[in-house]
Write a protein that holds these residues in place. Structure first.
Motif, PDB file in Angstrom:
ATOM      1  N   GLY A  38      -2.606   5.158   0.242  1.00 41.56           N
ATOM      2  CA  GLY A  38      -3.652   4.181   0.483  1.00 41.56           C
ATOM      3  C   GLY A  38      -3.945   3.278  -0.697  1.00 41.56           C
ATOM      4  O   GLY A  38      -4.681   2.298  -0.557  1.00 41.56           O
ATOM      5  N   GLU A  39      -3.366   3.552  -1.867  1.00 41.97           N
ATOM      6  CA  GLU A  39      -3.625   2.729  -3.045  1.00 41.97           C
ATOM      7  C   GLU A  39      -2.865   1.407  -2.942  1.00 41.97           C
ATOM      8  O   GLU A  39      -1.692   1.369  -2.552  1.00 41.97           O
ATOM      9  CB  GLU A  39      -3.203   3.466  -4.319  1.00 41.97           C
ATOM     10  N   ARG A  40      -3.529   0.312  -3.279  1.00 45.55           N
ATOM     11  CA  ARG A  40      -2.900  -1.015  -3.283  1.00 45.55           C
ATOM     12  C   ARG A  40      -2.182  -1.209  -4.610  1.00 45.55           C
ATOM     13  O   ARG A  40      -2.778  -1.099  -5.676  1.00 45.55           O
ATOM     14  CB  ARG A  40      -3.966  -2.092  -3.076  1.00 45.55           C
TER      15      ARG A  40
ATOM     16  N   THR B 295       0.839  -1.194   0.000  1.00 48.19           N
ATOM     17  CA  THR B 295       0.000   0.000   0.000  1.00 48.19           C
ATOM     18  C   THR B 295       0.877   1.248   0.000  1.00 48.19           C
ATOM     19  O   THR B 295       1.836   1.333   0.783  1.00 48.19           O
ATOM     20  CB  THR B 295      -0.910   0.020   1.240  1.00 48.19           C
TER      21      THR B 295
END
Length: 345
Positions: free
Chosen positions: A102-104, A88
Motif C-alpha cells: 500500500g505504500e506509494r 503502489t
C-alpha cells in the motif's frame, strides 16, 4: 524490524490477477513500429523484491534508444521499456525490510511500462507527498542524474555560473532547478523561444536560444568574461564543443549524454592549456557501487520537493493504451519537461 511475511499473490485490494498488460518491444525500430501491447503472466516478487502496481511511467530518451536497439543495455526481444515510475507496493518477496503493501513509491528499472512490475526493494523509495503521480513519475532518473552531476561530479558551489544545455528537457530542467536551489547562477540553452519561457520559469537567470544566440559570446557576456564554472551537457556534439570555448578557469564540464546524436572527442591539449576538467556521469552505476550516495540523494530530493524548491514539469500525459505516442513525442524534441504515461490509479 523485518516485515511480516506477505504472500506475493495478494495486495491491499484483494487477490492479484493472473495476467497483466505490458508494452513490449517485439522488433527494433521507432516506438510506433517497435511496440506492441501484450497480455503476459503476472510476475511474482522473489526474495528481496517488491511487486508494484504501476500508476504512471515517465518517458525518457533511453526508452526511445531501447526501442531502436541503440541503448548501451540491449535486452533480448521481446522486452518492456520504461525506466522510471510511480506506483503502489502490491506485494513483498521474502526478506524485504522497509517496504509495506500500500505504500506509494517511485523507482527505476528497465521494464516498468506495464501494469505491474517487479524490482529489487532497494530500487524503490517513498514518493514525496507533495507531488502528484504525473510529477512523481519523473523524479527518479532526471533529478538523481542532475543531483549527482552537479553535486557529486562537479561539486557545484554557491555563486558559481552553471551552464545547462537542453534546459527545457526533463533532465535539463532538473539541473536548472537544482542549480538554483544550490545557489548557483544558471544559464540555460534551449531550442526555441517557447522553451525559453519554461527555462526562465524554472529559475534560469539567462536563457540562450540555440541557432539564434551565439552560445560562446552569450555566456562570456553574461558572466563578464569569466565563463561557466560548471557545464551540464546531456547533448554532446556542437554543444560540447561550444562549452570548451566558454568554460571558466578550473571549470568542470559534466558529460551526461549525447541526445544530439554526436559523441564528441575530448581535446586533451585544450583541457590542459585552459585548465578545466571533463567528467563523465553514468548515474546507473551508483545504485550498485555507492548505494549510500543514492540514499543521500533521495533524502535531499524529497526535502527539496516537499519544500517547493524542485517541481517536475509535465508537458502532457497520455493514457496507457497510447504509450507509443509519448515516446514518439519525446523523440521529436518538441516537448518540454516530462511526457508521462498514465497506467492506472
Amino acid at each position: 524490524m523485518p516485515q511480516p511475511e506477505v504472500t506475493p499473490r495478494s495486495d491491499a485490494t484483494g487477490a492479484l490477477p493472473d495476467a497483466m498488460r505490458a508494452w513490449r518491444v517485439t522488433q527494433l525500430g521507432e516506438p510506433a513500429e517497435a511496440l506492441a501491447l501484450d497480455t503476459v503472466p503476472m510476475p511474482a516478487p522473489a526474495a528481496g523484491e517488491v511487486l508494484v502496481k504501476v500508476a504512471a511511467v515517465a518517458a525518457n530518451f533511453p526508452d526511445v534508444l531501447l526501442c531502436r536497439g541503440e541503448y548501451q543495455v540491449k535486452p533480448a526481444l521481446p522486452f518492456s521499456p520504461g525506466i522510471e515510475f510511480v506506483g503502489t507496493v502490491a506485494a513483498l518477496g521474502d526478506g524485504v525490510d522497509g517496504s509495506a503493501v500500500g505504500e506509494r513509491v517511485v523507482g527505476s528499472k528497465i521494464g516498468v511500462l506495464s501494469e505491474y512490475a517487479v524490482l529489487p526493494a532497494s530500487d524503490v523509495w517513498t514518493a514525496p507527498s507533495s507531488l502528484s503521480d504525473a510529477e512523481a513519475a519523473g523524479l527518479t532518473v532526471a533529478y538523481q542524474t542532475a543531483w549527482f552531476g552537479l553535486h557529486r561530479r562537479a561539486a557545484l558551489q554557491v555563486g558559481e555560473w552553471l551552464l545547462v544545455h537542453a534546459a527545457a528537457g526533463g533532465v535539463g530542467l532538473a539541473a536548472v532547478q537544482l542549480g538554483v536551489a544550490a545557489g548557483a547562477r544558471v544559464i540555460g540553452v534551449v531550442g526555441s523561444e517557447a522553451k525559453a519561457a519554461v527555462a526562465r520559469e524554472a529559475g534560469a537567470e539567462i536563457v540562450l536560444v540555440r541557432g539564434v544566440d551565439d552560445l560562446v559570446s552569450g555566456v562570456k557576456a553574461a558572466t563578464g568574461g569569466h565563463g561557466a564554472d560548471v557545464v551540464f551537457d546531456p547533448v554532446g556534439g556542437a554543444a560540447f564543443d561550444a562549452s570548451t570555448k566558454c568554460i571558466a578557469f578550473e571549470g568542470r564540464i559534466v558529460v551526461v549524454g549525447f541526445a544530439g546524436g554526436t559523441i564528441p572527442s575530448v581535446p586533451a591539449g585544450h583541457v590542459l592549456v585552459k585548465n578545466y576538467s571533463v567528467v563523465g556521469l553514468h548515474w546507473g552505476m551508483y545504485p550498485g557501487l555507492r548505494p549510500d550516495l543514492i540514499d543521500t540523494a533521495r533524502r535531499e530530493l524529497t526535502r527539496l520537493a516537499d519544500g517547493g524548491a524542485i517541481h517536475p514539469v509535465v508537458d502532457h500525459v497520455v493514457p496507457f493504451e497510447r504509450a507509443p505516442e509519448a515516446l514518439t513525442a519525446l523523440a521529436s524534441g518538441t516537448t518540454v519537461g516530462r511526457v508521462v504515461i498514465e497506467v492506472g490509479s
